[in-house]
Scaffold this motif. Sequence first.
Motif, mmCIF file in Angstrom:
data_model
loop_
_atom_site.group_PDB
_atom_site.id
_atom_site.type_symbol
_atom_site.label_atom_id
_atom_site.label_comp_id
_atom_site.label_asym_id
_atom_site.label_seq_id
_atom_site.Cartn_x
_atom_site.Cartn_y
_atom_site.Cartn_z
ATOM 1 N N THR A 197 0.855 -1.385 -0.055
ATOM 2 C CA THR A 197 -0.101 0.093 -0.233
ATOM 3 C C THR A 197 0.767 1.279 -0.140
ATOM 4 O O THR A 197 0.669 2.196 -0.871
ATOM 5 N N ALA A 198 2.139 1.247 0.711
ATOM 6 C CA ALA A 198 2.802 2.389 0.818
ATOM 7 C C ALA A 198 3.558 2.601 -0.635
ATOM 8 O O ALA A 198 3.531 3.498 -0.971
ATOM 9 N N GLY A 199 3.966 1.614 -1.191
ATOM 10 C CA GLY A 199 4.313 1.620 -2.784
ATOM 11 C C GLY A 199 3.605 2.154 -3.715
ATOM 12 O O GLY A 199 3.832 2.929 -4.511
ATOM 13 N N ARG A 200 2.246 1.573 -3.377
ATOM 14 C CA ARG A 200 1.211 2.045 -4.435
ATOM 15 C C ARG A 200 0.924 3.769 -4.319
ATOM 16 O O ARG A 200 0.842 4.475 -5.118
ATOM 17 N N HIS A 201 0.749 4.265 -2.954
ATOM 18 C CA HIS A 201 0.567 5.567 -2.614
ATOM 19 C C HIS A 201 2.050 6.369 -3.250
ATOM 20 O O HIS A 201 1.943 7.597 -3.663
ATOM 21 N N LEU A 202 3.135 5.923 -3.308
ATOM 22 C CA LEU A 202 4.450 6.569 -3.537
ATOM 23 C C LEU A 202 4.380 6.757 -5.150
ATOM 24 O O LEU A 202 4.627 7.748 -5.752
ATOM 25 N N LEU A 203 3.904 5.585 -5.896
ATOM 26 C CA LEU A 203 3.648 5.774 -7.276
ATOM 27 C C LEU A 203 2.529 6.850 -7.754
ATOM 28 O O LEU A 203 2.773 7.328 -8.790
ATOM 29 N N GLU A 204 1.514 6.802 -6.957
ATOM 30 C CA GLU A 204 0.331 7.522 -7.413
ATOM 31 C C GLU A 204 0.194 9.026 -6.761
ATOM 32 O O GLU A 204 -0.822 9.477 -7.104
ATOM 33 N N ARG A 205 1.308 9.201 -6.211
ATOM 34 C CA ARG A 205 1.280 10.641 -5.330
ATOM 35 C C ARG A 205 1.110 11.847 -6.436
ATOM 36 O O ARG A 205 1.648 11.553 -7.789
ATOM 37 N N GLU A 206 1.028 12.935 -6.164
ATOM 38 C CA GLU A 206 0.447 14.004 -6.864
ATOM 39 C C GLU A 206 1.907 14.637 -7.569
ATOM 40 O O GLU A 206 3.079 14.374 -6.826
ATOM 41 N N THR A 207 1.863 14.868 -8.864
ATOM 42 C CA THR A 207 3.303 15.265 -9.394
ATOM 43 C C THR A 207 3.671 16.678 -8.985
ATOM 44 O O THR A 207 2.494 17.623 -9.190
ATOM 45 N N ASP A 208 4.762 17.180 -8.735
ATOM 46 C CA ASP A 208 4.976 18.447 -8.364
ATOM 47 C C ASP A 208 5.018 19.317 -9.598
ATOM 48 O O ASP A 208 5.358 18.961 -10.729
ATOM 49 N N ALA A 209 4.434 20.481 -9.389
ATOM 50 C CA ALA A 209 4.062 21.540 -10.310
ATOM 51 C C ALA A 209 5.479 21.826 -10.926
ATOM 52 O O ALA A 209 5.371 22.253 -12.299
ATOM 53 N N ASP A 210 6.689 21.823 -10.518
ATOM 54 C CA ASP A 210 7.836 22.426 -11.075
ATOM 55 C C ASP A 210 8.304 21.398 -11.974
ATOM 56 O O ASP A 210 8.735 21.458 -13.014
ATOM 57 N N TYR A 211 7.994 20.081 -11.509
ATOM 58 C CA TYR A 211 8.362 18.782 -12.433
ATOM 59 C C TYR A 211 7.625 18.725 -13.624
ATOM 60 O O TYR A 211 8.172 18.656 -14.860
ATOM 61 N N VAL A 212 6.236 19.072 -13.496
ATOM 62 C CA VAL A 212 5.535 19.180 -14.590
ATOM 63 C C VAL A 212 6.012 20.329 -15.804
ATOM 64 O O VAL A 212 6.238 20.151 -16.946
ATOM 65 N N SER A 213 6.272 21.308 -14.971
ATOM 66 C CA SER A 213 6.684 22.633 -15.999
ATOM 67 C C SER A 213 7.907 22.370 -16.857
ATOM 68 O O SER A 213 8.135 22.661 -18.048
ATOM 69 N N GLU A 214 8.906 21.424 -16.169
ATOM 70 C CA GLU A 214 10.362 21.174 -16.458
ATOM 71 C C GLU A 214 9.786 20.470 -17.640
ATOM 72 O O GLU A 214 10.600 20.475 -18.813
ATOM 73 N N TRP A 215 9.133 19.191 -17.522
ATOM 74 C CA TRP A 215 8.962 18.430 -18.833
ATOM 75 C C TRP A 215 8.268 18.990 -19.867
ATOM 76 O O TRP A 215 8.248 18.436 -21.066
ATOM 77 N N THR A 216 7.463 19.984 -19.534
ATOM 78 C CA THR A 216 6.680 20.640 -20.620
ATOM 79 C C THR A 216 7.513 21.303 -21.386
ATOM 80 O O THR A 216 7.646 21.422 -22.739
ATOM 81 N N GLN A 217 8.750 21.888 -21.005
ATOM 82 C CA GLN A 217 9.640 22.668 -21.716
ATOM 83 C C GLN A 217 10.394 21.697 -22.346
ATOM 84 O O GLN A 217 10.912 21.933 -23.655
#
Length: 224
Positions: A34-54
Motif C-alpha cells: 500500500t505504501a508503494g502504491r501511494h508513492l507511485l500515485e502521489r501528486e506530481t510536483d508543479a515544477d516537475y510538470v513545468s520542466e517536462w513541458t519545456q
Amino acid sequence: MKNNCWNQIGVQGDRSCSELKTYIHCRNCPVYSTAGRHLLERETDADYVSEWTQVLAQEKVAITRQFTDAGTLSVAIFRLGREWLALPAQLFKEVTPPCPIRTLPHRSNNTLLGLVNIRGELQLCVSLTHLLGLETASAALAQNMTHVIYKRMVVVEKEENRWVFAVDEIYGVHRVGPEELTHVPATVAKASPTYTKHLIKWQDRNVNYLDEELIFYTLTKKNL
C-alpha cells in the motif's frame, strides 16, 4: 513516509514485527504494498510538470532541425496487433527472439509485465500494446498474413532509461523525409492520439510515428 515500519520493526529494522512469521519479508506485506502504491500515485510536483513541458517542446523543435540538417529521419517500423508503429531508430539497442517473462509480486498496473533475461542481464519488460490501448492480434489475422512473421522482443533505451517490449512483427529501419509526415487526424486508428505525433505513409499503410519522450516519461512514472 509516515508508516515506514519496515525500517523500524521489519527486515530493515530489528525484525520484531509479528507479521514476519506470516509474510516472511516486508515486500509481501499489504502495508508495504500500500505504501508503494501511494508513492507511485502521489501528486506530481508543479515544477516537475513545468520542466517536462519545456523538454517536450524543445524536442519538437529538435525534430524540425533534424530534417533541416539531415533531410531525412531514420525510424524503426514494427507492428503491434493490427497497428503499424514507428519510433526513432537510434532508440533500438537490440532485437531478440521472445524469452520468458518473470512476473513481479504486487505490481500496481498492467503495463509492467515483469523481468526478462537479455544476454544475462535482467531488464524490465512492459506491454506497449496495453500502454497505447491497442487490441492484440487475433489468430485469424495471423492466418491471413501472406508472409511468414516472427514475433520479437526489442530493447529500447533513451538517456540510460531502458525498456523491453514484445512486437508481433518488425520491419526494420526506414528513412522518412519531412514531406512524408502528416498531422494526426482526430480519428487516428486505434493507437492513442496522445502518443502519436505524426503519421507516416509507408507501403500503402498509415504508420503511427510515436512520441518517444512521452512514452519513456509515462513508463518511468508508472513503473519506477
